[in-house]
Design a protein around this motif. Structure first.
Motif, PDB file in Angstrom:
ATOM      1  N   LEU A   1       0.681  -1.188   0.316  1.00  0.00           N
ATOM      2  CA  LEU A   1       0.023   0.414  -0.632  1.00  0.00           C
ATOM      3  C   LEU A   1       0.829   0.940  -0.087  1.00  0.00           C
ATOM      4  CD1 LEU A   1      -3.080  -1.160   2.887  1.00  0.00           C
ATOM      5  CD2 LEU A   1      -2.917  -0.739  -0.084  1.00  0.00           C
ATOM      6  N   ASP A   2       2.236   1.063  -0.233  1.00  0.00           N
ATOM      7  CA  ASP A   2       3.304   2.297  -0.102  1.00  0.00           C
ATOM      8  C   ASP A   2       3.036   3.300  -1.296  1.00  0.00           C
ATOM      9  OD1 ASP A   2       3.683   1.945   2.568  1.00  0.00           O
ATOM     10  OD2 ASP A   2       5.820   1.658   2.278  1.00  0.00           O
ATOM     11  N   ILE A   3       2.714   4.489  -1.588  1.00  0.00           N
ATOM     12  CA  ILE A   3       2.660   5.213  -2.710  1.00  0.00           C
ATOM     13  C   ILE A   3       4.184   5.213  -3.581  1.00  0.00           C
ATOM     14  CG2 ILE A   3       1.594   7.024  -3.889  1.00  0.00           C
ATOM     15  CD1 ILE A   3      -0.228   6.844  -2.308  1.00  0.00           C
ATOM     16  N   ALA A   4       4.782   5.711  -2.619  1.00  0.00           N
ATOM     17  CA  ALA A   4       6.625   6.061  -2.448  1.00  0.00           C
ATOM     18  C   ALA A   4       7.173   4.878  -2.040  1.00  0.00           C
ATOM     19  CB  ALA A   4       6.176   7.766  -2.127  1.00  0.00           C
ATOM     20  N   ASN A   5       8.278   5.085  -2.649  1.00  0.00           N
ATOM     21  CA  ASN A   5       9.243   4.300  -2.391  1.00  0.00           C
ATOM     22  C   ASN A   5      10.295   4.903  -1.449  1.00  0.00           C
ATOM     23  OD1 ASN A   5       8.787   1.859  -3.395  1.00  0.00           O
ATOM     24  ND2 ASN A   5      10.108   3.206  -5.791  1.00  0.00           N
ATOM     25  N   SER A   6      10.205   6.545  -1.765  1.00  0.00           N
ATOM     26  CA  SER A   6      11.091   7.217  -0.776  1.00  0.00           C
ATOM     27  C   SER A   6      10.126   8.361  -0.114  1.00  0.00           C
ATOM     28  CB  SER A   6      11.868   7.742  -1.829  1.00  0.00           C
ATOM     29  OG  SER A   6      11.573   8.710  -2.569  1.00  0.00           O
ATOM     30  N   TRP A   7      10.708   8.917   0.992  1.00  0.00           N
ATOM     31  CA  TRP A   7       9.912   9.539   1.245  1.00  0.00           C
ATOM     32  C   TRP A   7       9.266  11.262   0.536  1.00  0.00           C
ATOM     33  CZ3 TRP A   7       6.860   8.281   5.664  1.00  0.00           C
ATOM     34  CH2 TRP A   7       7.115   7.246   6.129  1.00  0.00           C
ATOM     35  N   ASP A   8      10.391  11.623  -0.216  1.00  0.00           N
ATOM     36  CA  ASP A   8      10.476  12.623  -0.985  1.00  0.00           C
ATOM     37  C   ASP A   8       9.282  12.260  -2.465  1.00  0.00           C
ATOM     38  OD1 ASP A   8      12.059  11.029  -2.384  1.00  0.00           O
ATOM     39  OD2 ASP A   8      13.651  13.185  -2.979  1.00  0.00           O
ATOM     40  N   GLY A   9       9.383  11.446  -3.073  1.00  0.00           N
ATOM     41  CA  GLY A   9       8.705  11.042  -3.442  1.00  0.00           C
ATOM     42  C   GLY A   9       9.015  10.254  -5.309  1.00  0.00           C
ATOM     43  N   SER A  10      10.261  11.062  -4.798  1.00  0.00           N
ATOM     44  CA  SER A  10      10.787  10.742  -5.854  1.00  0.00           C
ATOM     45  C   SER A  10      11.811   9.285  -6.951  1.00  0.00           C
ATOM     46  CB  SER A  10      12.372  11.647  -6.139  1.00  0.00           C
ATOM     47  OG  SER A  10      12.990  10.441  -4.669  1.00  0.00           O
ATOM     48  N   SER A  11      11.051   8.539  -5.882  1.00  0.00           N
ATOM     49  CA  SER A  11      10.416   7.235  -6.603  1.00  0.00           C
ATOM     50  C   SER A  11       9.414   6.617  -6.488  1.00  0.00           C
ATOM     51  CB  SER A  11      11.748   6.531  -6.226  1.00  0.00           C
ATOM     52  OG  SER A  11      11.420   4.568  -6.187  1.00  0.00           O
ATOM     53  N   LEU A  12       8.647   6.019  -6.940  1.00  0.00           N
ATOM     54  CA  LEU A  12       6.840   5.457  -6.621  1.00  0.00           C
ATOM     55  C   LEU A  12       6.864   3.989  -7.067  1.00  0.00           C
ATOM     56  CD1 LEU A  12       5.409   8.567  -8.042  1.00  0.00           C
ATOM     57  CD2 LEU A  12       5.483   8.309  -6.139  1.00  0.00           C
ATOM     58  N   SER A  13       5.664   3.633  -6.243  1.00  0.00           N
ATOM     59  CA  SER A  13       5.708   2.139  -5.634  1.00  0.00           C
ATOM     60  C   SER A  13       4.569   1.606  -7.266  1.00  0.00           C
ATOM     61  CB  SER A  13       5.118   1.510  -5.162  1.00  0.00           C
ATOM     62  OG  SER A  13       3.912   2.269  -4.587  1.00  0.00           O
ATOM     63  N   SER A  14       4.927   0.192  -7.831  1.00  0.00           N
ATOM     64  CA  SER A  14       4.426   0.308  -8.752  1.00  0.00           C
ATOM     65  C   SER A  14       2.582   1.055  -8.479  1.00  0.00           C
ATOM     66  CB  SER A  14       3.801  -1.567  -8.761  1.00  0.00           C
ATOM     67  OG  SER A  14       2.923  -1.914  -9.404  1.00  0.00           O
ATOM     68  N   TRP A  15       2.030   1.001  -7.661  1.00  0.00           N
ATOM     69  CA  TRP A  15       0.803   1.319  -7.240  1.00  0.00           C
ATOM     70  C   TRP A  15       0.851   2.602  -7.260  1.00  0.00           C
ATOM     71  CZ3 TRP A  15      -3.859   2.500  -6.462  1.00  0.00           C
ATOM     72  CH2 TRP A  15      -4.830   3.676  -5.144  1.00  0.00           C
ATOM     73  N   GLY A  16       1.776   3.720  -6.939  1.00  0.00           N
ATOM     74  CA  GLY A  16       1.637   4.392  -6.980  1.00  0.00           C
ATOM     75  C   GLY A  16       2.019   5.828  -8.261  1.00  0.00           C
ATOM     76  N   ASN A  17       2.804   4.322  -8.950  1.00  0.00           N
ATOM     77  CA  ASN A  17       2.886   4.531 -10.561  1.00  0.00           C
ATOM     78  C   ASN A  17       1.036   4.717 -10.938  1.00  0.00           C
ATOM     79  OD1 ASN A  17       5.412   5.282 -11.718  1.00  0.00           O
ATOM     80  ND2 ASN A  17       6.179   3.916 -10.757  1.00  0.00           N
ATOM     81  N   THR A  18       0.635   3.918 -10.359  1.00  0.00           N
ATOM     82  CA  THR A  18      -0.724   3.526 -11.335  1.00  0.00           C
ATOM     83  C   THR A  18      -1.386   4.751 -10.473  1.00  0.00           C
ATOM     84  OG1 THR A  18      -0.867   1.206 -10.798  1.00  0.00           O
ATOM     85  CG2 THR A  18      -2.701   2.016 -11.226  1.00  0.00           C
ATOM     86  N   LEU A  19      -1.736   5.083  -9.485  1.00  0.00           N
ATOM     87  CA  LEU A  19      -2.054   6.454  -8.406  1.00  0.00           C
ATOM     88  C   LEU A  19      -2.160   7.749  -9.156  1.00  0.00           C
ATOM     89  CD1 LEU A  19      -4.110   7.283  -6.220  1.00  0.00           C
ATOM     90  CD2 LEU A  19      -2.584   7.587  -4.962  1.00  0.00           C
ATOM     91  N   ILE A  20      -0.500   7.714  -9.893  1.00  0.00           N
ATOM     92  CA  ILE A  20      -0.566   9.347  -9.877  1.00  0.00           C
ATOM     93  C   ILE A  20      -0.344   9.334 -11.415  1.00  0.00           C
ATOM     94  CG2 ILE A  20       1.766  10.473  -9.967  1.00  0.00           C
ATOM     95  CD1 ILE A  20       2.130   9.652  -6.785  1.00  0.00           C
ATOM     96  N   ASN A  21       0.453   8.074 -12.138  1.00  0.00           N
ATOM     97  CA  ASN A  21       0.597   8.588 -13.337  1.00  0.00           C
ATOM     98  C   ASN A  21      -0.283   7.637 -14.444  1.00  0.00           C
ATOM     99  OD1 ASN A  21       3.036  10.111 -13.171  1.00  0.00           O
ATOM    100  ND2 ASN A  21       3.806   8.065 -12.629  1.00  0.00           N
ATOM    101  N   GLY A  22      -1.074   7.319 -13.565  1.00  0.00           N
ATOM    102  CA  GLY A  22      -2.716   6.130 -14.610  1.00  0.00           C
ATOM    103  C   GLY A  22      -3.194   7.820 -15.673  1.00  0.00           C
ATOM    104  N   SER A  23      -4.376   7.291 -15.719  1.00  0.00           N
ATOM    105  CA  SER A  23      -4.816   7.488 -17.863  1.00  0.00           C
ATOM    106  C   SER A  23      -5.680   8.736 -16.503  1.00  0.00           C
ATOM    107  CB  SER A  23      -5.131   6.933 -18.556  1.00  0.00           C
ATOM    108  OG  SER A  23      -6.243   6.203 -18.314  1.00  0.00           O
ATOM    109  N   ASN A  24      -6.260   8.101 -15.856  1.00  0.00           N
ATOM    110  CA  ASN A  24      -7.882   9.088 -14.634  1.00  0.00           C
ATOM    111  C   ASN A  24      -6.469   8.972 -13.105  1.00  0.00           C
ATOM    112  OD1 ASN A  24      -9.753   9.373 -16.342  1.00  0.00           O
ATOM    113  ND2 ASN A  24      -8.806   7.080 -16.521  1.00  0.00           N
ATOM    114  N   GLY A  25      -5.121   9.790 -13.474  1.00  0.00           N
ATOM    115  CA  GLY A  25      -5.123   9.193 -12.295  1.00  0.00           C
ATOM    116  C   GLY A  25      -4.314  10.294 -11.685  1.00  0.00           C
ATOM    117  N   ILE A  26      -3.374  10.543 -10.750  1.00  0.00           N
ATOM    118  CA  ILE A  26      -3.379  12.024  -9.953  1.00  0.00           C
ATOM    119  C   ILE A  26      -3.261  12.834 -11.361  1.00  0.00           C
ATOM    120  CG2 ILE A  26      -2.298  13.953  -8.176  1.00  0.00           C
ATOM    121  CD1 ILE A  26      -2.205  11.288  -6.427  1.00  0.00           C
ATOM    122  N   LYS A  27      -1.795  12.951 -11.997  1.00  0.00           N
ATOM    123  CA  LYS A  27      -1.295  14.340 -12.549  1.00  0.00           C
ATOM    124  C   LYS A  27      -2.605  13.993 -13.722  1.00  0.00           C
ATOM    125  CE  LYS A  27       3.231  13.644 -11.118  1.00  0.00           C
ATOM    126  NZ  LYS A  27       4.823  13.460 -12.523  1.00  0.00           N
TER     127      LYS A  27
END
Length: 637
Positions: free
Chosen positions: A298-324
């Motif tokens: 469930l961790d979104i980020a691999n690093s606290w500053d968010g410079s590296s994202l987990s697989s779940w984080g990439n989906t959430l942030i960079n998906g076609s309906n994601g945050i960005k």
């Protein structure tokens, strides 16, 4: 996600939604509105900010109570990854170390500095059925009254995380009605948020008792939250039903937590994000970082500053309906309703999400197939079919967008010498209605709203009240695939790129004589370490095929801000460099902006391999220092 072409179920859903809208419009149903707009307020099923603009949450949960020293870094990392909201875990001391008033002040200040809306929640009563535990949360908020005073524009109070673990809506409602009255009687005027029963996973508590809970608020300024894991969000129909049922009481709902999986099963995160996008519902992923080892997925980020994202984080942030792709900075910070991601230079976004200022002539390219809208055989006749076809550059693939001044466009066809336009056949509101060419008459079947989704657009039909959009039928990638109208669900078959027929959308000082592939075109701003434009490669569902990278080619980025402070990054989670910062091979000015080129050799050197097709997963353009605005990212050869 598989697009459902079962008409009867879809038609019934559309009918119910239309009837609800009709009843509302004709005054047979009243929608509550907050008494004042000193901060966030409720109007119908929407949340409005203090500037009077709709606000849809896109963000993450941050576990301050357990990682107090990481909170500031986490908040900045969430902002740099496009979030407009963070939900922050606090503690009242009953179960976890108490969060002090000074800590709360600091959290609010950090959120404001990063232009984030701050949701504060007390976690100590999680899963409890005890009103004593709920009242302890209320007491904590009373203690924080002076800290909260004056923050109504920026802070929402989530009274208690997942209070009432049992699936019992009646007792849950009784507890919250009392709690809300107590909070209001204490003089706290922030918008309130209430998690549903059943550890946040029993949305029927909202459906059956939510209106009585809402009415207990003297300010009529409470919203509800569903935590969508394996029970509340396990599959597409469950997700849609739970959101629809909650909205049908006439009050806003937010998905306050969700992940890609959970303890007892899978979660349909794709439907959660796409359906929230289509319904204008906020969502907040759980959680930034720091989950126990058995739930580290469930961790979104691999690093606290968010410079590296987990697989779940990439989906959430960079998906076609994601945050960005879907996040908009709250207008209490921006001064308008415009998106933090934005659209093309000189454009703005209206209160309904439509992009203004796009007037011009374009090729319209499918994000699914890379093929273009095309008027069959370049005929000028009424009723000529509109399809997709490989790019030819002919007039039958040129379309002129002309605004009506009210957020809608007529899309004239080059095949008719711009006398006819795109038209929903027979004024139909139905899924599957054909898109054809017809002589302009100005009816709603010839008006379209363009909504920015990442670097692409959903082209929504006014005749459907913008519930539906242009869609490549059955997600077909072949030449000649038909274009129809279908309920918006966020698939790539419903997203389109606008490419100016003048070539200015992605041109450099010399690229007009080159071939190029557009990766991003628009206007997106980021501050230091932030990524203004991010695009997946085709092996991860994006439009850019990294196998097209060749030894005589280069990436081109056009931007404004501080010259030479743009940062270009190649990212891999498939065996290449995880975060390769590429040095520019050439810099200069073009089109009133700065530009930077990144040669094949520089990309290869930074990435550590020439196997871009096999190992390049994502491309980013952002700010090394200061603030930059990205207008174009393309690949030229």
């Amino acid at each position: 996600m598989v697009q459902n072409k079962t008409f009867s179920a879809k038609a019934l859903q559309t009918f119910v939604a239309v009837m609800f809208a009709v009843i509302t419009c004709f005054g047979f149903m009243t929608t509550p509105t907050a008494e004042a707009a000193s901060g966030f307020y409720v109007s119908g099923t929407s949340i409005y900010d203090a500037s009077g603009n709709k606000f849809v949450m896109r963000g993450v949960n941050i576990a301050h109570a357990w990682y107090t020293e990481k909170t500031e870094t986490s908040i900045k990392g969430a902002a740099n990854n496009g979030a407009n909201t963070v939900r922050v875990v606090l503690a009242n001391g009953s179960k976890y170390t108490k969060t002090s008033a000074q800590e709360v002040k600091n959290i609010i200040s950090w959120c404001k500095s990063n232009k984030l809306i701050c949701i504060l929640e007390v976690h100590d009563a999680t899963g409890s059925d005890s009103t004593y535990d709920l009242n302890k949360c209320v007491d904590y908020w009373k203690e924080m009254k002076n800290v909260l005073s004056g923050t109504e524009k920026y802070v929402i109070v989530n009274i208690a995380n997942e209070w009432y673990g049992t699936w019992n809506g009646s007792a849950w409602a009784d507890g919250y009605k009392s709690a809300i009255r107590s909070v209001r009687n204490a003089g706290i005027t922030n918008m309130l948020m209430v998690d549903c029963a059943g550890w946040g996973q029993y949305p029927d508590s909202i459906k059956d008792y939510g209106k009585s809970v809402f009415n207990a608020d003297s300010q009529k300024n409470t919203v509800f939250s569903i935590h969508m894991y394996e029970y509340a969000g396990g599959n597409a129909s469950t997700v849609r039903n739970n959101i629809d049922n909650a909205l049908n009481i006439g009050v806003p709902v937010v998905i306050g937590e969700f992940g890609g999986q959970h303890t007892n099963g899978d979660v349909d995160e794709a439907t959660i994000m796409s359906y929230c996008t289509s319904k204008g519902v906020g969502y907040l992923g759980w959680s930034w970082k720091g989950n126990n080892s058995d739930m580290s997925y469930l961790d979104i980020a691999n690093s606290w500053d968010g410079s590296s994202l987990s697989s779940w984080g990439n989906t959430l942030i960079n998906g076609s309906n994601g945050i960005k792709a879907t996040s908009k900075t709250c207008s209490v910070y921006s001064g308008s309703g415009s998106s933090s991601g934005g659209s093309s230079s000189g454009t703005s976004t209206d209160s309904n999400g439509g992009v203004l200022g796009l007037d011009g002539t374009y090729y319209i390219k499918s994000a699914l197939s890379g093929k273009y809208l095309d008027v069959y055989k370049a005929k000028a006749d009424n009723g000529t079919n509109v399809q997709q076809y490989r790019g030819t550059g002919g007039n039958n693939q040129k379309f002129k967008l002309v605004s009506d001044g009210n957020g809608y466009y007529t899309i004239y066809t080059g095949a008719s010498n711009y006398k006819s336009c795109l038209d929903v056949y027979n004024w139909s509101r139905d899924n599957g209605a054909n898109i054809n060419q017809w002589q302009y008459h100005g009816g709603d079947c010839q008006k379209f709203q363009l909504v920015k989704i990442g670097d692409a657009y959903a082209i929504k039909t006014k005749i459907s009240d913008c519930y539906s959009c242009l869609d490549v039928y059955e997600q077909n990638t072949a030449d000649g695939a038909n274009i129809n109208q279908w309920s918006y669900w966020g698939g790539k078959c419903q997203l389109w790129y606008l490419e100016s027929t003048s070539g200015s959308s992605s041109s450099s000082s010399s690229s007009s004589e080159s071939n190029y592939k557009s990766i991003f075109w628009g206007s997106s701003t980021a501050s230091a370490w932030g990524q203004a434009a991010s695009a997946m490669t085709s092996k991860n569902g994006g439009s850019f095929n990294a196998y097209d990278i060749q030894s005589n080619g280069y990436f081109y980025v056009e931007y404004s801000g501080t010259q030479n402070q743009v940062e270009f990054v190649l990212q891999s989670w498939s065996g290449g460099a995880e975060w390769a910062k590429v040095s520019p091979s050439e810099t200069g000015t073009a089109n009133g902006h700065y530009y930077a080129k990144y040669s094949y050799n520089n990309c290869k050197s930074a990435f550590g391999t020439s196997d871009f097709g096999g190992k390049l997963d994502q491309i980013h353009a952002g700010a090394a220092n200061g603030t930059v605005t990205i207008y174009s990212v393309c690949y030229c050869w």
